[in-house]
Design a protein around this motif. Structure first.
Motif, PDB file in Angstrom:
ATOM      1  N   HIS A  50      22.511   4.385  12.034  1.00  0.00           N
ATOM      2  CA  HIS A  50      20.946   4.611  11.372  1.00  0.00           C
ATOM      3  C   HIS A  50      20.708   3.283  10.763  1.00  0.00           C
ATOM      4  N   ASP A  51      21.222   2.920  10.133  1.00  0.00           N
ATOM      5  CA  ASP A  51      20.884   1.794   9.229  1.00  0.00           C
ATOM      6  C   ASP A  51      20.476   0.709  10.056  1.00  0.00           C
ATOM      7  N   HIS A  52      21.156   0.217  11.149  1.00  0.00           N
ATOM      8  CA  HIS A  52      20.703  -0.875  11.996  1.00  0.00           C
ATOM      9  C   HIS A  52      19.452  -0.497  12.950  1.00  0.00           C
ATOM     10  N   LEU A  53      19.416   0.965  13.242  1.00  0.00           N
ATOM     11  CA  LEU A  53      18.058   1.141  13.913  1.00  0.00           C
ATOM     12  C   LEU A  53      16.711   0.852  12.887  1.00  0.00           C
ATOM     13  N   VAL A  54      17.142   1.219  11.691  1.00  0.00           N
ATOM     14  CA  VAL A  54      15.930   0.857  10.732  1.00  0.00           C
ATOM     15  C   VAL A  54      15.630  -0.614  10.623  1.00  0.00           C
ATOM     16  N   GLU A  55      16.662  -1.395  10.344  1.00  0.00           N
ATOM     17  CA  GLU A  55      16.790  -2.820  10.519  1.00  0.00           C
ATOM     18  C   GLU A  55      16.216  -3.352  11.994  1.00  0.00           C
ATOM     19  N   LEU A  56      16.252  -2.757  12.852  1.00  0.00           N
ATOM     20  CA  LEU A  56      15.668  -3.144  14.309  1.00  0.00           C
ATOM     21  C   LEU A  56      14.080  -2.871  14.281  1.00  0.00           C
ATOM     22  N   LEU A  57      13.827  -1.663  13.674  1.00  0.00           N
ATOM     23  CA  LEU A  57      12.591  -1.304  13.645  1.00  0.00           C
ATOM     24  C   LEU A  57      11.705  -1.856  12.620  1.00  0.00           C
ATOM     25  N   GLY A  58      12.415  -2.531  11.856  1.00  0.00           N
ATOM     26  CA  GLY A  58      11.684  -3.380  10.721  1.00  0.00           C
ATOM     27  C   GLY A  58      11.597  -3.229   9.238  1.00  0.00           C
ATOM     28  N   SER A  59      12.567  -2.287   8.945  1.00  0.00           N
ATOM     29  CA  SER A  59      12.990  -2.052   7.650  1.00  0.00           C
ATOM     30  C   SER A  59      12.211  -1.365   6.910  1.00  0.00           C
ATOM     31  N   GLN A  60      10.860  -1.750   6.493  1.00  0.00           N
ATOM     32  CA  GLN A  60       9.951  -0.997   5.497  1.00  0.00           C
ATOM     33  C   GLN A  60       8.592  -0.830   6.124  1.00  0.00           C
ATOM     34  N   VAL A  61       7.898   0.058   5.592  1.00  0.00           N
ATOM     35  CA  VAL A  61       6.458   0.155   6.050  1.00  0.00           C
ATOM     36  C   VAL A  61       5.745  -0.965   5.670  1.00  0.00           C
ATOM     37  N   GLU A  62       4.962  -1.384   6.806  1.00  0.00           N
ATOM     38  CA  GLU A  62       3.958  -2.508   6.207  1.00  0.00           C
ATOM     39  C   GLU A  62       2.605  -2.097   6.790  1.00  0.00           C
ATOM     40  N   ASP A  63       1.731  -1.711   5.649  1.00  0.00           N
ATOM     41  CA  ASP A  63       0.304  -1.459   5.952  1.00  0.00           C
ATOM     42  C   ASP A  63      -0.612  -2.399   6.237  1.00  0.00           C
ATOM     43  N   LEU A  64      -1.836  -1.999   6.535  1.00  0.00           N
ATOM     44  CA  LEU A  64      -2.912  -3.216   6.668  1.00  0.00           C
ATOM     45  C   LEU A  64      -3.163  -4.044   5.615  1.00  0.00           C
ATOM     46  N   ASN A  65      -3.182  -5.327   5.971  1.00  0.00           N
ATOM     47  CA  ASN A  65      -3.493  -6.204   4.798  1.00  0.00           C
ATOM     48  C   ASN A  65      -5.060  -6.414   4.486  1.00  0.00           C
ATOM     49  N   LEU A  66      -5.595  -5.811   3.320  1.00  0.00           N
ATOM     50  CA  LEU A  66      -6.943  -5.889   3.171  1.00  0.00           C
ATOM     51  C   LEU A  66      -7.167  -6.845   1.835  1.00  0.00           C
ATOM     52  N   GLU A  67      -6.018  -7.636   1.523  1.00  0.00           N
ATOM     53  CA  GLU A  67      -6.365  -8.528   0.412  1.00  0.00           C
ATOM     54  C   GLU A  67      -7.059  -9.816   0.866  1.00  0.00           C
ATOM     55  N   ALA A  68      -8.449  -9.682   0.692  1.00  0.00           N
ATOM     56  CA  ALA A  68      -9.262 -10.894   1.131  1.00  0.00           C
ATOM     57  C   ALA A  68     -10.648 -10.530   0.512  1.00  0.00           C
ATOM     58  N   VAL A  69     -11.698 -11.511   0.589  1.00  0.00           N
ATOM     59  CA  VAL A  69     -13.136 -11.461  -0.048  1.00  0.00           C
ATOM     60  C   VAL A  69     -13.769 -10.605   0.925  1.00  0.00           C
ATOM     61  N   PRO A  70     -14.175  -9.563   0.774  1.00  0.00           N
ATOM     62  CA  PRO A  70     -15.034  -8.621   1.868  1.00  0.00           C
ATOM     63  C   PRO A  70     -16.217  -9.432   2.419  1.00  0.00           C
ATOM     64  N   PRO A  71     -16.697  -9.201   3.532  1.00  0.00           N
ATOM     65  CA  PRO A  71     -15.751  -8.247   4.594  1.00  0.00           C
ATOM     66  C   PRO A  71     -14.682  -8.723   4.992  1.00  0.00           C
ATOM     67  N   VAL A  72     -13.552  -8.009   4.970  1.00  0.00           N
ATOM     68  CA  VAL A  72     -12.422  -8.256   5.801  1.00  0.00           C
ATOM     69  C   VAL A  72     -12.211  -8.001   7.081  1.00  0.00           C
ATOM     70  N   PHE A 128       3.732   3.387  10.535  1.00  0.00           N
ATOM     71  CA  PHE A 128       5.017   3.400  11.371  1.00  0.00           C
ATOM     72  C   PHE A 128       6.199   3.221  10.254  1.00  0.00           C
ATOM     73  N   HIS A 129       6.997   4.290   9.860  1.00  0.00           N
ATOM     74  CA  HIS A 129       7.888   4.253   8.875  1.00  0.00           C
ATOM     75  C   HIS A 129       9.053   4.149   9.794  1.00  0.00           C
ATOM     76  N   PRO A 130       9.822   2.885   9.739  1.00  0.00           N
ATOM     77  CA  PRO A 130      11.165   2.511  10.436  1.00  0.00           C
ATOM     78  C   PRO A 130      12.092   3.662  10.273  1.00  0.00           C
ATOM     79  N   ASP A 131      12.466   3.956   8.817  1.00  0.00           N
ATOM     80  CA  ASP A 131      13.490   5.040   8.437  1.00  0.00           C
ATOM     81  C   ASP A 131      13.331   6.288   9.039  1.00  0.00           C
ATOM     82  N   ARG A 132      12.054   6.603   9.169  1.00  0.00           N
ATOM     83  CA  ARG A 132      11.759   8.170   9.583  1.00  0.00           C
ATOM     84  C   ARG A 132      11.908   8.140  11.049  1.00  0.00           C
ATOM     85  N   ILE A 133      11.362   7.165  11.846  1.00  0.00           N
ATOM     86  CA  ILE A 133      11.394   7.004  13.338  1.00  0.00           C
ATOM     87  C   ILE A 133      13.137   7.066  13.488  1.00  0.00           C
TER      88      ILE A 133
END
Length: 452
Positions: free
Chosen positions: A79-101, A285-290
């Protein structure tokens, strides 16, 4: 999507659990089968090799082999290696920039790029309260720009006015200008696709990228394409540079290999996954949940989150008050059916519950009708309001009329009434026993005898 892989891995781990102790040969034999299962699920060979090697290093250790339940330990390592293979953590969309992004949507034709652009716009609008502008840069596919405009209208998201004859790079430049002048937070640029990668396609998206300078370059890939999706991702990443991946048709019958290979091969995270055609059918996409779903552990957290988003609180409170007074009619039953449908129906809920893999197979083999909720809703809607409020008046002639109106048999109507009576009886027991009584007796006391 992962049903086949889940079934294979489940059989392998069932054999491991039955053993009191595991030898190195046992672990090696199990991992050989895991390797075959992953390859059959269309996982890329480099990802399979890295996965099996990583699991083997941790599984063949004295602390595992002499553990109280070594089979469970090996499953946890997998299970732990599957999580690692899928990406370990959730990565949301990056909106950290001057609008409009700027968000650049990439992918081949038919991958679901345009629909996904609308889904992301709806997600940003509803969840993040962002003002989003949709812009179609696809001047090649007939009516592609019109499709995005219609999707924008349907979802209440602004779309860039179409100017006939304008080329993709010019449209991108105009979209960013409109975004700046009209105070948009995000501009989603939906590029054209091709049936296959070619030099012209790459030159076009590189030119658009240079003009728009996107914060996110999202590659939309169809999970049904298997290993081809990994090849597409590699080519786009090498030529254009992608920041993340959106997988569509996760709810289909693909073998799941693309999802398991993508992160390992490209090094880029899967950020979102499309779970259906509706504009709100997009999930992080939640790697641990998948990983939990793949190993048959379910995904109760996602089920609870989906319930919190889907269930109408006012309806739930209204039903709770009626139950307190001992009332439960066919209108309430109809409301519950609709809540279940919002959660993806019985199949959608079962996918997220632990240990349901084998039960799902049994249900398939038993030819359970998955359209039963639609039929039952049709039956209730064929009743008058008085009949729904007072089911006791449903005599034989009324039942025949309802069956004709719903296009079902009288036996179907009788089954629904019996189900309603069972539920109503259960509600009365709940009221009589109260919360403490329920906890003392257990929910088993309320279940029909055949299911206890």
């Amino acid at each position: 999507m992962f049903d086949g892989l889940t079934g294979r891995l489940g059989d392998i781990f069932d054999r491991l659990r039955k053993r009191g102790a595991l030898s190195e040969d046992d672990v090696n034999a199990a991992l050989r089968e895991v390797r075959i299962a992953l390859l059959e699920a269309d996982v890329a060979l480099p990802a399979v090799k890295a996965f099996v090697t990583g699991v083997k290093e941790k599984a063949i250790g004295t602390e595992v082999l002499r553990g109280i339940n070594p089979g469970q330990m090996v499953i946890k390592i997998v299970h732990d290696h599957l999580v690692e293979l899928l990406g370990s953590q959730v990565e949301d969309l990056n909106l950290e920039a001057v609008p409009p992004v700027p968000i650049l949507m990439l992918g081949l034709q038919g991958s679901g790029k345009t629909t996904t652009s609308a889904k992301i716009a709806v997600r940003l609008k509803n969840r993040d309260k962002k003002k989003v502008l949709l812009a179609s840069l696809d001047t090649r596919r007939p009516a592609a720009q019109e499709q995005l405009r219609i999707l924008g209208e349907q979802t209440g998201v602004a779309s860039l006015p179409i100017i006939a004859g304008q080329q993709p790079v010019e449209i991108a430049r105009r979209a960013m200008e409109v975004g700046r002048l009209e105070g948009f937070d995000v501009v989603i640029l939906d590029t054209a696709g091709r049936l296959a990668i070619d030099e012209e396609l790459m030159a076009e998206v590189v030119a658009i990228r240079d003009v728009a300078n996107p914060v996110e370059s999202l590659l939309v890939v169809d999970a049904m394409t298997g290993q081809d999706a990994v090849t597409v991702a590699t080519n786009f990443n090498d030529r254009v540079g992608i920041t993340g991946i959106v997988m569509t048709r996760i709810d289909g019958d693909a073998r799941g290999g693309a999802a398991l290979s993508m992160r390992h091969v490209t090094g880029k995270p899967i950020k979102l996954m499309g779970m259906g055609e509706k504009t709100d059918a997009l999930e992080p996409f939640h790697p641990d949940r998948i990983a939990g779903r793949i190993l048959g552990m379910g995904d109760v957290v996602s089920l609870v989150e989906k319930a919190a988003e889907s269930i109408d609180k006012e309806e739930a409170e209204k039903l709770a008050k009626k139950l307190e007074k001992g009332g439960f009619d066919l209108e309430d039953m109809l409301s519950q059916m609709r809540q279940i449908r919002k959660l993806g129906g019985m199949g959608g809920m079962m996918n997220l519950l632990p240990g349901m893999g084998k039960i799902k197979e049994q249900l398939k083999n038993a030819n359970i009708d998955e359209n039963i909720l639609d039929r039952q809703e049709a039956i209730i809607l064929s009743m008058t309001k008085k009949e729904r409020k007072k089911p006791d008046i449903l005599n034989a002639s009324r039942r025949r009329r309802i069956a004709t109106g719903a296009g079902v048999t009288v036996a179907d109507v009788n089954r629904l009434i019996k189900q309603y009576q069972d539920m109503s009886e259960m509600m009365k027991k709940m009221k009589k026993m109260g919360q403490k009584g329920l906890l003392r007796q257990g929910l088993g006391a309320l279940m029909p005898k055949g299911l206890r």
